[in-house]
Design a protein around this motif. Structure first.
Motif, PDB file in Angstrom:
ATOM      1  N   LEU A 121       0.871  -1.183   0.000  1.00  0.00           N
ATOM      2  CA  LEU A 121       0.000   0.000   0.000  1.00  0.00           C
ATOM      3  C   LEU A 121       0.907   1.231   0.000  1.00  0.00           C
ATOM      4  CD1 LEU A 121      -2.728   1.465   0.332  1.00  0.00           C
ATOM      5  CD2 LEU A 121      -2.574   1.015   2.795  1.00  0.00           C
ATOM      6  N   LEU A 122       0.860   2.003  -1.078  1.00  0.00           N
ATOM      7  CA  LEU A 122       1.787   3.124  -1.288  1.00  0.00           C
ATOM      8  C   LEU A 122       1.011   4.429  -1.297  1.00  0.00           C
ATOM      9  CD1 LEU A 122       3.766   1.603  -4.309  1.00  0.00           C
ATOM     10  CD2 LEU A 122       4.202   1.269  -1.868  1.00  0.00           C
ATOM     11  N   THR A 123       1.452   5.392  -0.495  1.00  0.00           N
ATOM     12  CA  THR A 123       0.735   6.664  -0.401  1.00  0.00           C
ATOM     13  C   THR A 123       1.693   7.851  -0.477  1.00  0.00           C
ATOM     14  OG1 THR A 123       0.827   6.365   2.004  1.00  0.00           O
ATOM     15  CG2 THR A 123      -1.251   5.837   0.921  1.00  0.00           C
ATOM     16  N   GLY A 124       1.173   8.941  -1.062  1.00  0.00           N
ATOM     17  CA  GLY A 124       1.857  10.233  -1.063  1.00  0.00           C
ATOM     18  C   GLY A 124       0.886  11.305  -0.597  1.00  0.00           C
ATOM     19  N   ALA A 125       1.409  12.511  -0.416  1.00  0.00           N
ATOM     20  CA  ALA A 125       0.580  13.684  -0.061  1.00  0.00           C
ATOM     21  C   ALA A 125      -0.388  13.381   1.087  1.00  0.00           C
ATOM     22  CB  ALA A 125      -0.142  14.244  -1.277  1.00  0.00           C
ATOM     23  N   ASN A 126       0.103  12.666   2.088  1.00  0.00           N
ATOM     24  CA  ASN A 126      -0.604  12.581   3.372  1.00  0.00           C
ATOM     25  C   ASN A 126      -0.722  14.008   3.903  1.00  0.00           C
ATOM     26  OD1 ASN A 126      -0.949  12.375   6.207  1.00  0.00           O
ATOM     27  ND2 ASN A 126      -0.037  10.345   6.273  1.00  0.00           N
ATOM     28  N   HIS A 127       0.352  14.772   3.714  1.00  0.00           N
ATOM     29  CA  HIS A 127       0.318  16.231   3.859  1.00  0.00           C
ATOM     30  C   HIS A 127       0.293  16.826   2.446  1.00  0.00           C
ATOM     31  CE1 HIS A 127       2.258  15.291   7.905  1.00  0.00           C
ATOM     32  NE2 HIS A 127       1.046  15.765   8.156  1.00  0.00           N
ATOM     33  N   GLY A 128      -0.621  17.765   2.217  1.00  0.00           N
ATOM     34  CA  GLY A 128      -0.917  18.178   0.846  1.00  0.00           C
ATOM     35  C   GLY A 128       0.155  18.989   0.156  1.00  0.00           C
ATOM     36  N   ASP A 129       1.178  19.473   0.883  1.00  0.00           N
ATOM     37  CA  ASP A 129       2.221  20.301   0.266  1.00  0.00           C
ATOM     38  C   ASP A 129       3.550  19.559   0.178  1.00  0.00           C
ATOM     39  OD1 ASP A 129       2.746  20.268   2.984  1.00  0.00           O
ATOM     40  OD2 ASP A 129       3.143  22.432   3.140  1.00  0.00           O
ATOM     41  N   GLU A 130       3.476  18.216   0.071  1.00  0.00           N
ATOM     42  CA  GLU A 130       4.680  17.383  -0.033  1.00  0.00           C
ATOM     43  C   GLU A 130       4.577  16.599  -1.342  1.00  0.00           C
ATOM     44  OE1 GLU A 130       4.766  15.157   3.629  1.00  0.00           O
ATOM     45  OE2 GLU A 130       4.661  16.976   4.839  1.00  0.00           O
ATOM     46  N   TYR A 131       5.548  16.795  -2.241  1.00  0.00           N
ATOM     47  CA  TYR A 131       5.327  16.435  -3.644  1.00  0.00           C
ATOM     48  C   TYR A 131       6.102  15.245  -4.177  1.00  0.00           C
ATOM     49  CZ  TYR A 131       2.649  20.639  -3.521  1.00  0.00           C
ATOM     50  OH  TYR A 131       1.698  21.570  -3.195  1.00  0.00           O
TER      51      TYR A 131
END
Ligand SMILES: [Zn+2]
Length: 344
Positions: free
Chosen positions: A57-67
């Motif tokens: 399970l791979l996730t990004g932008a848990n915080h919206g300003d991290e790219y």
């Protein structure tokens, strides 16, 4: 106390997680509002499955300003084919999608910091509902969980993958093996200053192999750190046996072994330096540079008038500067520097 029975999540996936092949769809979360009475938040998701085997399970932008995570995972979702996969990869490139669309750390809908909202609530705010869906629906399906963070608009980091010291030493060893496979320039044994409500904690409490990262920051992605993210994702999927090959340090198809990463530790809260003054920050050390206990890390200059001496902030231990405040003006309480101790 009787166990509390929670209602099911209001999130409806438009993909079937148990079907073979590549599916692009959404996690649809009802969100009734002035401009869309029966509207929804549509969080993009891709699932790539090929028979039995482990699930990542791979996730990004848990915080919206991290790219870095968002770029690497939108890219992976577009390019990964089922024939290359043994098992299953679930990709959510922008986990807190409302925050990602707004370019902010927290959600513009409810000010929710997703990574302080776990385990979440099915009957809570939009951000709490996203957390709850991950806690009760997605995490239980996963063996390996990777959440790609960066510093966002207010912090900047040396690029590292990280895991936590855990009570279950077998699980801890699995997590650090995956961190090593990621092969970022630095690998961190991470101390959290504010662990309550984190996705990390939710995943670790379910016994998952969990890897997080901090890859740069400043509210943008750089070519170097995006390349580290893309390579690290492939490396960890290879390490898990989901992609063929061994963790490699080069471009796709390059199967050289991963280069040694430098291991950092955060042995105590002395690693962190917090501003006690408002003002203009003068960096005295750059990211990655070695520091000794007592070295000057930064000055904070008063800006109300001229002629006043700056406050000085010094390292409390030997190591390297692993993180720093990014904007030029700071407020009392801001984290201005993190010193990591070097293990190798
Ligand atoms: Zn983050």
């Amino acid at each position: 106390m009787a166990p509390v029975t929670l209602p099911p999540s209001p999130v409806t996936p438009t993909v079937d997680f148990d079907r073979d092949g590549v599916q692009h769809g959404f996690l649809r979360l009802p969100y009734s509002r002035d401009d869309s009475a029966w509207g929804s938040v549509m969080i993009p998701v891709t699932v790539v499955r090929n028979g039995g085997g482990p699930t990542a399970l791979l996730t990004g932008a848990n915080h919206g300003d991290e790219y870095e995570g968002a770029v690497a995972l939108f890219d992976l979702a577009r390019t990964l084919t089922a024939d290359r996969v043994a098992g299953r990869v679930i990709i959510v490139p922008a986990m807190n999608y409302p925050a990602f669309q707004a370019g902010t750390r927290t959600s513009p809908i409810d000010k929710g910091n997703l990574n302080r909202s776990f385990p979440g609530r099915p009957d809570g705010t939009v951000t709490q509902k996203i957390a709850d869906y991950f806690t009760r629906d997605l995490l239980p399906q996963a063996d390996l969980v990777m959440d790609i963070h960066s510093g966002g608009k207010t912090l900047d980091f040396v690029p590292f993958a990280a895991a936590h010291i855990l009570p279950d030493k077998d699980q801890e060893a699995r997590c650090f093996a995956a961190v090593a496979a990621f092969a970022a320039p630095f690998s961190m044994r991470m101390l959290e200053i504010d662990a309550v409500g984190m996705y990390d904690t939710a995943a670790e409490e379910q016994g998952k192999t969990f890897v997080t990262t901090e890859l740069g920051g400043g509210g943008t992605g750089r070519a170097e750190t995006i390349a580290i993210a893309k390579r690290g994702v492939r490396n960890v999927l290879r390490h898990a046996g989901i992609l063929a090959g061994i963790p490699a340090d080069g471009p796709p198809g390059d199967d050289r072994p991963a280069e040694a990463s430098r291991w950092l530790d955060m042995p105590s809260a002395d690693c962190f330096r917090f501003a006690e003054d408002n003002g203009l920050i003068e960096a005295c050390v750059d990211l990655g540079q070695p520091v000794r206990k007592g070295d000057l890390l930064a000055r904070i200059h008063p800006i109300g008038r001229t002629g006043l001496a700056p406050a000085e902030y010094r390292a409390a231990l030997d190591g390297i500067l692993a993180a720093r405040h990014f904007p030029g003006l700071v407020k009392a309480g801001d984290c201005i520097a993190v010193v990591g101790t070097v293990e190798n």
